[in-house]
Design an enzyme around this catalytic site. Structure first.
Site, PDB file in Angstrom:
ATOM      1  N   ASP A  15       0.847  -1.199   0.000  1.00  0.00           N
ATOM      2  CA  ASP A  15       0.000   0.000   0.000  1.00  0.00           C
ATOM      3  C   ASP A  15       0.884   1.250   0.000  1.00  0.00           C
ATOM      4  OD1 ASP A  15      -2.441  -1.296   0.128  1.00  0.00           O
ATOM      5  OD2 ASP A  15      -2.713  -1.011   2.279  1.00  0.00           O
ATOM      6  N   ARG A  39      -1.276  -0.568  -8.615  1.00  0.00           N
ATOM      7  CA  ARG A  39      -2.637  -0.117  -8.298  1.00  0.00           C
ATOM      8  C   ARG A  39      -2.628   1.408  -8.395  1.00  0.00           C
ATOM      9  NH1 ARG A  39      -3.809  -0.542  -2.212  1.00  0.00           N
ATOM     10  NH2 ARG A  39      -3.747  -2.780  -2.557  1.00  0.00           N
ATOM     11  N   ARG A  65     -10.402   7.674   7.107  1.00  0.00           N
ATOM     12  CA  ARG A  65     -10.174   8.019   5.699  1.00  0.00           C
ATOM     13  C   ARG A  65     -11.434   7.756   4.864  1.00  0.00           C
ATOM     14  NH1 ARG A  65      -4.965   5.937   6.954  1.00  0.00           N
ATOM     15  NH2 ARG A  65      -5.402   3.917   6.023  1.00  0.00           N
ATOM     16  N   ALA A 115     -13.771  10.552   5.398  1.00  0.00           N
ATOM     17  CA  ALA A 115     -13.296  11.759   4.714  1.00  0.00           C
ATOM     18  C   ALA A 115     -13.631  11.735   3.221  1.00  0.00           C
ATOM     19  CB  ALA A 115     -11.786  11.901   4.902  1.00  0.00           C
TER      20      ALA A 115
HETATM   21  C1  FAD Z   1      -8.815  -0.997  -3.666  1.00  0.00           C
HETATM   22  C2  FAD Z   1      -8.359   0.331  -3.145  1.00  0.00           C
HETATM   23  C3  FAD Z   1      -7.102   0.438  -2.564  1.00  0.00           C
HETATM   24  C4  FAD Z   1      -6.656   1.679  -2.103  1.00  0.00           C
HETATM   25  N1  FAD Z   1      -5.380   1.799  -1.633  1.00  0.00           N
HETATM   26  C5  FAD Z   1      -4.900   3.018  -1.297  1.00  0.00           C
HETATM   27  C6  FAD Z   1      -3.540   3.216  -0.949  1.00  0.00           C
HETATM   28  O1  FAD Z   1      -2.729   2.286  -0.927  1.00  0.00           O
HETATM   29  N2  FAD Z   1      -3.130   4.476  -0.626  1.00  0.00           N
HETATM   30  C7  FAD Z   1      -3.994   5.545  -0.668  1.00  0.00           C
HETATM   31  O2  FAD Z   1      -3.562   6.688  -0.405  1.00  0.00           O
HETATM   32  N3  FAD Z   1      -5.289   5.384  -0.979  1.00  0.00           N
HETATM   33  C8  FAD Z   1      -5.765   4.151  -1.297  1.00  0.00           C
HETATM   34  N4  FAD Z   1      -7.079   4.010  -1.642  1.00  0.00           N
HETATM   35  C9  FAD Z   1      -8.041   5.112  -1.422  1.00  0.00           C
HETATM   36  C10 FAD Z   1      -8.083   6.076  -2.572  1.00  0.00           C
HETATM   37  O3  FAD Z   1      -6.900   6.827  -2.599  1.00  0.00           O
HETATM   38  C11 FAD Z   1      -9.293   7.032  -2.472  1.00  0.00           C
HETATM   39  O4  FAD Z   1      -9.221   7.756  -1.285  1.00  0.00           O
HETATM   40  C12 FAD Z   1     -10.631   6.340  -2.509  1.00  0.00           C
HETATM   41  O5  FAD Z   1     -10.634   5.282  -3.416  1.00  0.00           O
HETATM   42  C13 FAD Z   1     -11.752   7.325  -2.932  1.00  0.00           C
HETATM   43  O6  FAD Z   1     -11.515   7.806  -4.196  1.00  0.00           O
HETATM   44  P1  FAD Z   1     -12.292   7.308  -5.521  1.00  0.00           P
HETATM   45  O7  FAD Z   1     -11.254   6.925  -6.495  1.00  0.00           O
HETATM   46  O8  FAD Z   1     -13.289   6.281  -5.222  1.00  0.00           O
HETATM   47  O9  FAD Z   1     -12.922   8.641  -6.116  1.00  0.00           O
HETATM   48  P2  FAD Z   1     -13.830   9.787  -5.525  1.00  0.00           P
HETATM   49  O10 FAD Z   1     -13.836  10.840  -6.560  1.00  0.00           O
HETATM   50  O11 FAD Z   1     -13.426  10.136  -4.133  1.00  0.00           O
HETATM   51  O12 FAD Z   1     -15.239   9.104  -5.451  1.00  0.00           O
HETATM   52  C14 FAD Z   1     -15.930   8.590  -6.592  1.00  0.00           C
HETATM   53  C15 FAD Z   1     -17.325   8.185  -6.176  1.00  0.00           C
HETATM   54  O13 FAD Z   1     -17.249   7.131  -5.210  1.00  0.00           O
HETATM   55  C16 FAD Z   1     -17.869   7.527  -3.989  1.00  0.00           C
HETATM   56  N5  FAD Z   1     -17.019   7.127  -2.855  1.00  0.00           N
HETATM   57  C17 FAD Z   1     -15.681   7.293  -2.764  1.00  0.00           C
HETATM   58  N6  FAD Z   1     -15.243   6.863  -1.555  1.00  0.00           N
HETATM   59  C18 FAD Z   1     -16.351   6.462  -0.887  1.00  0.00           C
HETATM   60  C19 FAD Z   1     -16.564   5.930   0.423  1.00  0.00           C
HETATM   61  N7  FAD Z   1     -15.586   5.779   1.292  1.00  0.00           N
HETATM   62  N8  FAD Z   1     -17.827   5.613   0.777  1.00  0.00           N
HETATM   63  C20 FAD Z   1     -18.865   5.783  -0.087  1.00  0.00           C
HETATM   64  N9  FAD Z   1     -18.732   6.283  -1.332  1.00  0.00           N
HETATM   65  C21 FAD Z   1     -17.488   6.617  -1.720  1.00  0.00           C
HETATM   66  C22 FAD Z   1     -17.908   9.054  -4.039  1.00  0.00           C
HETATM   67  O14 FAD Z   1     -18.953   9.578  -3.242  1.00  0.00           O
HETATM   68  C23 FAD Z   1     -18.102   9.322  -5.496  1.00  0.00           C
HETATM   69  O15 FAD Z   1     -19.446   9.210  -5.855  1.00  0.00           O
HETATM   70  C24 FAD Z   1      -7.528   2.802  -2.165  1.00  0.00           C
HETATM   71  C25 FAD Z   1      -8.781   2.679  -2.764  1.00  0.00           C
HETATM   72  C26 FAD Z   1      -9.193   1.483  -3.264  1.00  0.00           C
HETATM   73  C27 FAD Z   1     -10.534   1.413  -3.938  1.00  0.00           C
END
Ligand code: FAD
Length: 310
Positions: A135, A187, A291, A294
């Site tokens: 990660d 990823r 997170r 957030a």
């Molecule tokens: C499999 C996976 C592994 C990850 N690993 C890491 C990592 O190693 N390091 C790191 O910094 N981050 C990691 N993340 C988190 C990532 O950086 C984002 O913070 C997170 O995925 C939200 O962004 P989004 O791409 O979904 O887009 P956004 O633009 O934030 O969201 C897109 C849509 O999805 C919805 N959505 C997003 N998050 C949520 C939630 N929590 N609950 C409900 N709806 C939501 C939003 O409301 C919006 O409609 C990971 C995410 C995933 C999916």
């Protein structure tokens, strides 16, 4: 812009000790929406359950920075146990690890403990034909994580270890280019930490554009991409990009978080895409949970309602 302000506000407030104590004491019930359980057996059951919908799992024992070598080794021991348990349950283990939780930054016998523990973990995963994703944490760790990733790919091969790039960091496109010689399994995420504007883009539109560029560049280079997002417009664009460039469905997968958009995960799996859910479990759920809160105000409303209900 408003969503960035919201995200920063939640990450700042959740870092306050008094808030943490309050949520830790009353929040486990709510955390279970995003966390599969407290032990490896619950997480493995979650993988098996998702498997019935054609969705794969990525197991994550929750835990972040540990201050002592003993705690780091103990954590690494639990990850090894998880790999053993997953294998014994008939799964090909796929796990995610934060290097800070296994001792990154602590030197023991002249070597970084995070690296030596990662070697044990990736080595064990390889015995089972499995995979470990390192990660990505906050920006001061990126250099060391990428350097350690490079060493691990050299020792174990890119089929058994991958890492993460965050599109909100200005540096990530250059990082992707610099890793290309490894044919790395990456990823791509937007990024979940509270970062200063000197290193991370403050504007969501820029983060989204950078996300697309990273995924497309990695696909075009012929490398395996884990498209980790719940952003439907990005997901649609990636599907179109793959079609337009003759990139097969085996060359990438969609990844989402446990408990978030299972409907979308199921739809994509039905369409024949590879889909993997990131399944966290364990007692140290608070930073992960913060997170997720957030990421969208809907989750904050859900938590506040739960706390008011007692
Ligand atoms: C499999 C996976 C592994 C990850 N690993 C890491 C990592 O190693 N390091 C790191 O910094 N981050 C990691 N993340 C988190 C990532 O950086 C984002 O913070 C997170 O995925 C939200 O962004 P989004 O791409 O979904 O887009 P956004 O633009 O934030 O969201 C897109 C849509 O999805 C919805 N959505 C997003 N998050 C949520 C939630 N929590 N609950 C409900 N709806 C939501 C939003 O409301 C919006 O409609 C990971 C995410 C995933 C999916």
């Amino acid at each position: 812009m408003l969503d960035q302000i919201y995200r920063k506000a939640v990450l700042t407030v959740s870092g306050q000790k008094v808030v943490e104590d309050l949520v830790r004491s009353r929040g486990w019930g709510m955390a279970q929406r995003f966390v599969a359980g407290e032990d490896a057996a619950s997480a493995i059951r979650a993988v098996q359950d998702l498997g019935r919908d054609g969705i794969l799992g990525n197991l994550d024992l929750l835990g972040e920075f540990v201050a002592s070598p003993e705690a780091a080794n103990e954590f690494a021991g639990k990850v090894l146990h998880l790999l053993d348990e997953a294998h014994a349950a008939g799964l090909t283990p796929y796990v995610s690890v934060k290097l800070s939780s296994v001792g990154q930054g602590q030197t023991v016998e002249g070597e970084d403990l995070g690296l030596s523990n990662a070697r044990r973990i990736v080595g064990r995963a390889r015995e089972y034909g499995g995979f470990v994703c390192l990660d990505m944490e906050d920006h001061p760790r990126v250099d060391q994580t990428l350097a350690q990733f490079r060493l691990l790919v050299g020792e174990f091969g890119h089929a058994h270890v991958g890492t993460v790039l965050q599109s909100y960091l200005y540096r990530s496109e250059a990082d992707r280019d610099s890793l290309d010689d490894l044919r790395p399994n990456l990823r791509i995420v937007k990024g979940a930490y509270l970062e200063p504007e000197s290193v991370a883009m403050p504007d969501k539109a820029d983060v989204d554009a950078s996300y697309r560029r990273l995924v497309y560049a990695h696909m075009k280079a012929g490398n395996y991409v884990n498209v980790a997002t719940h952003d439907e417009s990005i997901i649609e664009d990636v599907k179109l990009f793959a079609l337009a460039h003759g990139i097969s469905k085996d060359a990438f997968e969609f990844q989402m978080l446990y408990g978030i958009r299972r409907d979308l995960q199921q739809d994509l799996a039905r369409q024949g895409y590879r889909v993997r859910a990131y399944i966290p479990y364990g007692r140290d759920w608070y930073p992960y949970f913060s997170r997720r809160i957030a990421e969208t105000p809907r989750n904050a409303v859900f938590v506040l309602r739960g706390m008011l209900k007692g």
